[in-house]
Scaffold this motif. Sequence first.
Motif, PDB file in Angstrom:
ATOM      1  N   TYR A 101       2.835   5.334  -2.717  1.00  0.00           N
ATOM      2  CA  TYR A 101       2.972   6.749  -2.370  1.00  0.00           C
ATOM      3  C   TYR A 101       4.438   7.014  -2.021  1.00  0.00           C
ATOM      4  O   TYR A 101       4.828   6.976  -0.852  1.00  0.00           O
TER       5      TYR A 101
ATOM      6  N   CYS B 288      -4.670   5.969   8.006  1.00  0.00           N
ATOM      7  CA  CYS B 288      -4.068   6.803   6.959  1.00  0.00           C
ATOM      8  C   CYS B 288      -3.239   7.936   7.552  1.00  0.00           C
ATOM      9  O   CYS B 288      -2.106   8.191   7.122  1.00  0.00           O
TER      10      CYS B 288
ATOM     11  N   THR C 284      -7.183   0.281  -0.276  1.00  0.00           N
ATOM     12  CA  THR C 284      -7.349   1.274  -1.346  1.00  0.00           C
ATOM     13  C   THR C 284      -8.812   1.509  -1.721  1.00  0.00           C
ATOM     14  O   THR C 284      -9.088   2.260  -2.654  1.00  0.00           O
TER      15      THR C 284
ATOM     16  N   TYR D 268     -11.125   3.527  -0.854  1.00  0.00           N
ATOM     17  CA  TYR D 268     -11.337   4.755  -0.086  1.00  0.00           C
ATOM     18  C   TYR D 268     -12.803   5.178  -0.118  1.00  0.00           C
ATOM     19  O   TYR D 268     -13.466   5.078  -1.152  1.00  0.00           O
TER      20      TYR D 268
ATOM     21  N   ASP E 110      -8.909   9.502  -2.571  1.00  0.00           N
ATOM     22  CA  ASP E 110      -7.669   8.884  -2.115  1.00  0.00           C
ATOM     23  C   ASP E 110      -7.139   9.659  -0.907  1.00  0.00           C
ATOM     24  O   ASP E 110      -6.462  10.680  -1.050  1.00  0.00           O
ATOM     25  N   THR E 111      -7.439   9.167   0.273  1.00  0.00           N
ATOM     26  CA  THR E 111      -7.058   9.861   1.500  1.00  0.00           C
ATOM     27  C   THR E 111      -5.547   9.980   1.623  1.00  0.00           C
ATOM     28  O   THR E 111      -5.024  11.024   2.065  1.00  0.00           O
TER      29      THR E 111
ATOM     30  N   TRP F  85       0.829  -1.210   0.000  1.00  0.00           N
ATOM     31  CA  TRP F  85       0.000   0.000   0.000  1.00  0.00           C
ATOM     32  C   TRP F  85       0.862   1.258   0.000  1.00  0.00           C
ATOM     33  O   TRP F  85       0.695   2.136  -0.845  1.00  0.00           O
TER      34      TRP F  85
ATOM     35  N   GLN G 107      -3.245  10.123  -0.770  1.00  0.00           N
ATOM     36  CA  GLN G 107      -2.734  11.115  -1.706  1.00  0.00           C
ATOM     37  C   GLN G 107      -3.013  12.519  -1.197  1.00  0.00           C
ATOM     38  O   GLN G 107      -2.183  13.433  -1.311  1.00  0.00           O
TER      39      GLN G 107
END
Length: 334
Positions: free
Chosen positions: A67, A98, A318, A320, A325-326, A63, A328
Amino acid sequence: MTLQKRIEILVQLGQYMQENSEDWQEIKQKAFVHNGWFLPDFIDLSVNNITRYFLQTEVLQNWVSQYPDLAQEPASPRLVGIVMAGNIPLVGFHDFLCVFISGHRCLIKPSSKDEVLIKHLVAKIIEWAPELDEFIAFAELLKNCDAYIATGSNSTAGHFEYYFGRFPHIIRRNRTSVAVITGTETKEELEQLADDIYLYFGMGCRNITKIYVPQHYDFESLINIFKKYDYLADHHKYKNNYDYNLALHILNNKFYMSNAALLLVEEKSLFSPVSQLNYEVYENIEMVKAELNQSNDVQCVVGNGFIPFGHAQHPSLTDYADGVDTMQWLATLR
């Protein structure tokens, strides 16, 4: 604290939740006493989903690898306020996860309906890593935060916009889920559909509150399969909702179908009250798909060609909420 260390702590938390120690059992029982909607089986389901689909080393590493910015610690961690919902057990855990994994600090306002579990789990994390006491806290009022994540109803979203609108924010409103039935489903698939509908008393945004069925669909087999959840009628809170909605349909002379624990009603609305499942008859399945694609109220769609039956309540990291997208978004706060 490094990203790898945070992952290790989360994995340790998952192991603690799976070991089901005496103190964890007591906390889960306390959560049920605190909120009668949180049946022990439903608490265990939520816990098992979190430990299986979130808190595994490989899952977390895969995950965060999406990022790249997370590899470097934020030079100045932001304080992110989290307003959690309380409709199902630990529904706000993903937001906490997150923010924690991103390296930011978090100030949590848990729902009064679901504060027992999350407070205990955070206390465990701080017990293992006391330095995190400065990074995770709880508050009744979220003040002086740099950004906000708030989940609530359509009505509370207006208040969130008023108070948090001038800050970076994610504000979530009512959402629900639907199923598209073709009439070719197996008995096993329909049994799994029953899980998607009934689990958590149908209160989650990923619970099915409406089904689309083809013309001349035979509901009898479906209603018979739904009997596996007739035991919910023994729950007084749920039964009160069932009796109330049943009385409304009788007084309004409205057609309905039912078993001991569910009312099936033909309605256009995607949202249905607790104890009721709406349905709509379609002629063209492609028109249904187009309609659902344009809706901002749908969290997920279950059916052949969509999310498989029985998987609605098993989201991955993923998946969300609201498709935002929390992680991002949190990266932009760096």
